[in-house]
Design a protein around this motif. Structure first.
Motif, PDB file in Angstrom:
ATOM      1  N   GLY A  51     -56.072  11.693  25.580  1.00 39.21           N
ATOM      2  CA  GLY A  51     -56.066  11.092  26.654  1.00 39.21           C
ATOM      3  C   GLY A  51     -56.022   9.699  26.928  1.00 39.21           C
ATOM      4  N   CYS A  52     -55.429   8.910  27.679  1.00 40.76           N
ATOM      5  CA  CYS A  52     -55.328   7.539  27.756  1.00 40.76           C
ATOM      6  C   CYS A  52     -54.922   7.109  29.115  1.00 40.76           C
ATOM      7  CB  CYS A  52     -54.287   6.946  26.535  1.00 40.76           C
ATOM      8  SG  CYS A  52     -52.580   7.618  26.949  1.00 40.76           S
ATOM      9  N   THR A  53     -54.979   5.713  29.145  1.00 39.21           N
ATOM     10  CA  THR A  53     -54.680   5.203  30.567  1.00 39.21           C
ATOM     11  C   THR A  53     -53.726   4.045  30.092  1.00 39.21           C
ATOM     12  OG1 THR A  53     -56.773   5.541  31.592  1.00 39.21           O
ATOM     13  CG2 THR A  53     -55.447   3.789  32.654  1.00 39.21           C
ATOM     14  N   SER A 162     -51.972   4.363  35.471  1.00 37.81           N
ATOM     15  CA  SER A 162     -51.730   5.815  35.484  1.00 37.81           C
ATOM     16  C   SER A 162     -52.464   6.494  34.277  1.00 37.81           C
ATOM     17  CB  SER A 162     -50.403   6.296  35.447  1.00 37.81           C
ATOM     18  OG  SER A 162     -49.691   5.844  36.561  1.00 37.81           O
ATOM     19  N   SER A 163     -52.962   7.745  34.513  1.00 41.97           N
ATOM     20  CA  SER A 163     -53.502   8.458  33.237  1.00 41.97           C
ATOM     21  C   SER A 163     -52.298   9.191  32.801  1.00 41.97           C
ATOM     22  CB  SER A 163     -54.212   9.520  33.937  1.00 41.97           C
ATOM     23  OG  SER A 163     -55.469   9.185  34.651  1.00 41.97           O
ATOM     24  N   CYS A 164     -52.456   9.300  31.251  1.00 39.81           N
ATOM     25  CA  CYS A 164     -51.611   9.590  30.553  1.00 39.81           C
ATOM     26  C   CYS A 164     -52.077  10.315  29.257  1.00 39.81           C
ATOM     27  CB  CYS A 164     -50.585   8.530  30.170  1.00 39.81           C
ATOM     28  SG  CYS A 164     -51.373   7.098  29.136  1.00 39.81           S
ATOM     29  N   LYS A 165     -51.326  10.910  28.293  1.00 37.93           N
ATOM     30  CA  LYS A 165     -51.563  11.298  26.950  1.00 37.93           C
ATOM     31  C   LYS A 165     -50.617  10.723  25.921  1.00 37.93           C
ATOM     32  CE  LYS A 165     -49.068  15.528  27.931  1.00 37.93           C
ATOM     33  NZ  LYS A 165     -49.141  17.098  28.317  1.00 37.93           N
ATOM     34  N   LEU A 178     -49.845  12.850  32.590  1.00 36.76           N
ATOM     35  CA  LEU A 178     -50.523  13.765  32.599  1.00 36.76           C
ATOM     36  C   LEU A 178     -50.480  14.686  33.782  1.00 36.76           C
ATOM     37  CD1 LEU A 178     -54.269  12.650  31.787  1.00 36.76           C
ATOM     38  CD2 LEU A 178     -52.880  14.324  30.621  1.00 36.76           C
TER      39      LEU A 178
END
Length: 178
Positions: A51-53, A162-165, A178
């Motif tokens: 998970g990342c931003t 934004s939240s991301c992966k 995400l």
């Protein structure tokens, strides 16, 4: 009679030149590996996810440097030189008479080859240049990473904040929403 034959030859050379340069400029490409496009060898495999931003996202140019790109460049370059030389020779054959005509044909061939080479180089550069996006992502305790990926037609970059992966498969990394 000679003028009629020369006009027909010139038309043939012109048609051949347009066809050859059109082949050089062909830009129909399959979508490149990106956030939405995977290769067949990447399917049916477990991938690591983190998970990342998105901290930053910016457009970049991605220059194709694969063996296929280099092979295609070489073919286009040869076609450009030969086509240019043929056109230059045909134009030079219409200039002067006797030894002056021979000189005009020689110079036309050389100049046409040089122009054809330049046109092919520009076509190759434009064909190999694609749009990509460079993401800087915050992985929390694991720190920041920068990942560059292709951006195919119709794909939009993930916006900063934004939240991301991050998805890892072998050496390939992708940033996905995400």
């Amino acid at each position: 009679m000679k003028g009629t034959i020369m006009r027909k030859l010139h038309s043939l050379f012109g048609f051949a030149a347009i066809a050859a340069l059109s082949a050089c400029g062909e830009t129909n490409q399959a979508p490149m590996r990106s956030g939405n496009v995977y290769t067949a060898s990447e399917t049916q495999k477990a991938m690591h996810i983190a998970g990342c931003t998105v901290a930053q996202a910016r457009y970049v140019s991605v220059i194709g440097d694969s063996r296929a790109d280099r092979n295609r460049d070489a073919v286009n370059q040869g076609v450009g030189v030969i086509t240019g030389a043929l056109i230059g020779h045909a134009i030079g054959s219409e200039i002067g008479g006797g030894s002056g005509n021979d000189l005009a044909k020689s110079l036309g061939t050389i100049a046409g080859g040089a122009v054809g080479s330049n046109v092919a180089s520009n076509v190759n550069t434009n064909r190999r240049t694609r749009t990509g996006v460079e993401y800087t992502v915050n992985l929390g305790a694991k720190g920041y990473r920068t990942i560059v990926q292709n951006l195919n037609a119709g794909e939009q970059p993930i916006q900063p904040g934004s939240s991301c992966k991050v998805v890892a498969s072998g050496n390939a990394l992708r940033v996905l929403p995400l």
